[in-house]
Design an enzyme around this catalytic site. Structure first.
Site, PDB file in Angstrom:
ATOM      1  N   GLU A 176      -6.075   7.229   9.422  1.00 53.69           N
ATOM      2  CA  GLU A 176      -5.958   7.250   7.897  1.00 53.69           C
ATOM      3  C   GLU A 176      -5.532   8.661   7.622  1.00 53.69           C
ATOM      4  O   GLU A 176      -4.850   8.693   6.508  1.00 53.69           O
ATOM      5  CB  GLU A 176      -7.485   6.994   7.345  1.00 53.69           C
ATOM      6  CG  GLU A 176      -7.930   5.425   7.674  1.00 53.69           C
ATOM      7  CD  GLU A 176      -6.852   4.635   7.218  1.00 53.69           C
ATOM      8  OE1 GLU A 176      -6.153   4.742   6.309  1.00 53.69           O
ATOM      9  OE2 GLU A 176      -6.801   3.354   7.689  1.00 53.69           O
TER      10      GLU A 176
ATOM     11  N   HIS B 228      -1.970   8.741   7.115  1.00 55.35           N
ATOM     12  CA  HIS B 228      -1.238   8.410   5.776  1.00 55.35           C
ATOM     13  C   HIS B 228      -1.723   9.377   4.695  1.00 55.35           C
ATOM     14  O   HIS B 228      -0.605   9.514   3.884  1.00 55.35           O
ATOM     15  CB  HIS B 228      -1.919   6.988   5.080  1.00 55.35           C
ATOM     16  CG  HIS B 228      -1.899   5.885   5.991  1.00 55.35           C
ATOM     17  ND1 HIS B 228      -0.637   5.293   6.395  1.00 55.35           N
ATOM     18  CD2 HIS B 228      -2.774   4.738   6.639  1.00 55.35           C
ATOM     19  CE1 HIS B 228      -0.730   4.387   7.136  1.00 55.35           C
ATOM     20  NE2 HIS B 228      -2.009   3.966   7.310  1.00 55.35           N
TER      21      HIS B 228
END
Length: 237
Positions: A149, A152
């Site tokens: 994550e 991202h």
């Protein structure tokens, strides 16, 4: 700009462990889990010139926030209340019961930084707390969901972006095209969702959906993209 985008990146980082009242007892060692998670992040990113300085961590008991779904009002309220630092600060919220049946979700860098905090107070990552090192999410409890994550948050897309063997994909030339995300760690036989291309699927890349033990690294061009987008959108904000 070349010097800016190629220099080392040090990121102030804040962890927020958010649990329901019923599950608070399962996270009695939350501080150790947070420390181990920071170590895992640094192990994954340090060789790419990126480091994370855990400036703070906290435990919050709130049933609505702990079980909130992505983009819900509860998520927005939680981030507004708990978020720390500027747009260049990484905030990860580890939910004991993250809604929607997902392991995590995160915002991408954009031009919203640099203004009022109200412009970016929804920035950050929501992650299933069971994926932290020592957590309860079997196959995904070595802290690699936060690594994925955070990729991202640094500007990377999935290696299987677009679910196609052609087209722009993840916009990275040295990640081999992948028509579907990976389940587990299929090495024998090797997963090959694009048989018309040379090589096999990048199942060991942090931006696929493999299990934690399968993950190994980013590519050089993923590293460069992270540095470029950091300099463009987050540095100094």
């Amino acid at each position: 700009m070349l010097a800016r985008d190629s220099g080392d990146i040090a990121i102030d980082t804040y962890f927020h462990v958010v649990t329901t009242n019923a599950k608070a007892g399962q996270f009695s060692n939350w501080q150790q889990m947070a420390n181990d998670q920071a170590t895992t992040l640094n192990k994954a990113y340090n060789s790419h010139g990126i480091s994370f300085n855990l400036k703070g961590s906290e435990l919050t008991k709130n049933d609505a926030w702990a079980s909130a779904k992505s983009d819900s009002q509860d998520i927005k309220d939680m981030k507004k209340a708990l978020r720390k630092g500027g747009y260049a600060s990484l905030n990860i919220y580890f939910h004991s019961d993250l809604g929607g049946g997902i392991l995590g979700t995160c915002t991408m860098p954009s031009a919203i930084g640099g203004g009022s905090a109200s412009d970016y107070n929804t920035d950050g990552c929501s992650v299933n707390a069971g994926t932290m090192p020592g957590g309860s999410q079997l196959g995904f409890n070595q802290g690699m969901t936060a690594v994925h994550e955070t990729g991202h948050w640094m500007g990377l897309l999935h290696t299987f972006e677009g679910n196609s063997c052609d087209g722009d994909g993840d916009l990275i030339d040295d990640t081999r095209a992948e028509a579907e995300s990976t389940d587990g760690c299929p090495t024998s036989p090797a997963k090959n969702s694009c048989p018309g291309l040379s090589g096999v699927d990048p199942i060991h890349n942090y931006m696929d959906y493999s299990i934690d033990s399968c993950y190994e690294d980013f590519t050089p061009m993923q590293q460069q993209r992270m540095h470029n987008l950091w300099g463009q959108f987050r540095q100094g904000k």
